[in-house]
Scaffold this motif. Structure first.
Motif, PDB file in Angstrom:
ATOM      1  N   ALA A   6       0.791  -1.504   0.026  1.00 30.93           N
ATOM      2  CA  ALA A   6       0.386   0.174  -0.112  1.00 30.93           C
ATOM      3  C   ALA A   6       0.527   0.801   0.014  1.00 30.93           C
ATOM      4  CB  ALA A   6      -0.653  -0.498   1.070  1.00 30.93           C
ATOM      5  N   GLU A   7       2.226   1.510   1.010  1.00 33.96           N
ATOM      6  CA  GLU A   7       2.478   2.618   0.755  1.00 33.96           C
ATOM      7  C   GLU A   7       3.555   2.522  -1.018  1.00 33.96           C
ATOM      8  OE1 GLU A   7       2.969   4.910   2.880  1.00 33.96           O
ATOM      9  OE2 GLU A   7       1.392   4.408   3.571  1.00 33.96           O
ATOM     10  N   PHE A   8       4.179   1.735  -0.853  1.00 33.24           N
ATOM     11  CA  PHE A   8       4.908   1.376  -2.649  1.00 33.24           C
ATOM     12  C   PHE A   8       3.772   2.159  -4.010  1.00 33.24           C
ATOM     13  CE2 PHE A   8       5.883  -0.690  -6.345  1.00 33.24           C
ATOM     14  CZ  PHE A   8       7.861  -0.385  -6.893  1.00 33.24           C
ATOM     15  N   ALA A   9       2.809   1.798  -3.092  1.00 28.75           N
ATOM     16  CA  ALA A   9       2.125   2.959  -4.281  1.00 28.75           C
ATOM     17  C   ALA A   9       1.819   4.423  -4.521  1.00 28.75           C
ATOM     18  CB  ALA A   9       0.517   2.061  -4.404  1.00 28.75           C
ATOM     19  N   VAL A  10       2.090   4.191  -3.017  1.00 29.99           N
ATOM     20  CA  VAL A  10       1.806   5.499  -2.661  1.00 29.99           C
ATOM     21  C   VAL A  10       3.295   6.057  -3.578  1.00 29.99           C
ATOM     22  CG1 VAL A  10       1.869   7.596  -1.028  1.00 29.99           C
ATOM     23  CG2 VAL A  10       0.655   5.838  -0.760  1.00 29.99           C
ATOM     24  N   TRP A  11       4.442   5.821  -3.462  1.00 29.08           N
ATOM     25  CA  TRP A  11       6.165   5.965  -3.710  1.00 29.08           C
ATOM     26  C   TRP A  11       5.631   6.216  -4.661  1.00 29.08           C
ATOM     27  CZ3 TRP A  11       8.139   1.766   0.098  1.00 29.08           C
ATOM     28  CH2 TRP A  11       8.171   1.834   1.507  1.00 29.08           C
ATOM     29  N   PHE A  12       4.745   5.061  -5.841  1.00 29.06           N
ATOM     30  CA  PHE A  12       4.707   4.684  -7.283  1.00 29.06           C
ATOM     31  C   PHE A  12       4.677   5.674  -8.554  1.00 29.06           C
ATOM     32  CE2 PHE A  12       3.874   2.622 -10.949  1.00 29.06           C
ATOM     33  CZ  PHE A  12       5.609   1.735 -11.546  1.00 29.06           C
ATOM     34  N   ARG A  13       3.708   6.295  -7.556  1.00 29.12           N
ATOM     35  CA  ARG A  13       3.108   7.543  -8.354  1.00 29.12           C
ATOM     36  C   ARG A  13       3.395   8.574  -8.475  1.00 29.12           C
ATOM     37  NH1 ARG A  13      -1.279  10.752  -5.407  1.00 29.12           N
ATOM     38  NH2 ARG A  13      -0.598   8.640  -3.690  1.00 29.12           N
ATOM     39  N   PHE A  14       4.988   8.667  -7.835  1.00 29.08           N
ATOM     40  CA  PHE A  14       6.227  10.251  -8.061  1.00 29.08           C
ATOM     41  C   PHE A  14       7.940   9.173  -8.633  1.00 29.08           C
ATOM     42  CE2 PHE A  14       3.426  11.417  -4.186  1.00 29.08           C
ATOM     43  CZ  PHE A  14       2.982  12.276  -4.952  1.00 29.08           C
ATOM     44  N   ARG A  15       7.723   8.315  -8.969  1.00 26.09           N
ATOM     45  CA  ARG A  15       8.371   7.548  -9.962  1.00 26.09           C
ATOM     46  C   ARG A  15       9.299   8.339 -10.607  1.00 26.09           C
ATOM     47  NH1 ARG A  15       4.285   4.835 -11.671  1.00 26.09           N
ATOM     48  NH2 ARG A  15       5.021   4.784 -14.643  1.00 26.09           N
ATOM     49  N   ARG A  16       8.795   9.402 -11.619  1.00 26.42           N
ATOM     50  CA  ARG A  16       9.116   9.993 -12.807  1.00 26.42           C
ATOM     51  C   ARG A  16       8.976  11.504 -12.027  1.00 26.42           C
ATOM     52  NH1 ARG A  16       6.405   5.999 -17.153  1.00 26.42           N
ATOM     53  NH2 ARG A  16       8.116   4.393 -17.463  1.00 26.42           N
ATOM     54  N   THR A  17       8.750  11.804 -11.399  1.00 26.74           N
ATOM     55  CA  THR A  17       8.929  12.891 -10.733  1.00 26.74           C
ATOM     56  C   THR A  17       9.884  13.786 -10.245  1.00 26.74           C
ATOM     57  OG1 THR A  17       6.758  13.165 -10.254  1.00 26.74           O
ATOM     58  CG2 THR A  17       7.677  14.699  -9.358  1.00 26.74           C
ATOM     59  N   PRO A  18      10.234  14.124 -11.016  1.00 21.54           N
ATOM     60  CA  PRO A  18      12.184  15.120 -10.804  1.00 21.54           C
ATOM     61  C   PRO A  18      11.933  15.419  -8.824  1.00 21.54           C
ATOM     62  CG  PRO A  18      11.038  16.381 -12.402  1.00 21.54           C
ATOM     63  CD  PRO A  18      10.089  15.410 -11.881  1.00 21.54           C
TER      64      PRO A  18
END
Length: 88
Positions: A6-18
């Protein structure tokens, strides 16, 4: 494991954000401490609630994953409903 997913889903959202464009909360120590604590509690709830029971691994993951959502609901001042539904 479920809470980590569940927490990884939050982090994954920002994977390509500078890095400069990440939300301020994402880079705060408080956020990361809360995330680690939510993952720990997810594992604890799954272990305590399901220890010794013959359940599917998916049930264990679901219990763990629901923990951060329950914590968020409580943090937002919402009440938890224990009923499965309402009758008309």
């Amino acid at each position: 494991m479920g809470a980590a997913i569940a927490e990884f889903a939050v982090w994954f959202r920002f994977r390509r954000t500078p890095k400069a464009d990440l939300p301020e909360w994402f880079t705060s120590v408080r956020y990361w401490i809360a995330s680690v604590f939510a993952i720990f509690l997810g594992g604890l709830f799954a272990w305590a609630g399901l220890e010794g029971k013959d359940v599917s691994v998916f049930v264990v993951i679901q219990v763990g994953a629901s923990t951060p959502l329950i914590l968020q609901q409580l943090a937002d001042g919402g009440a938890l409903s224990l009923s499965a539904g309402t009758s008309n």
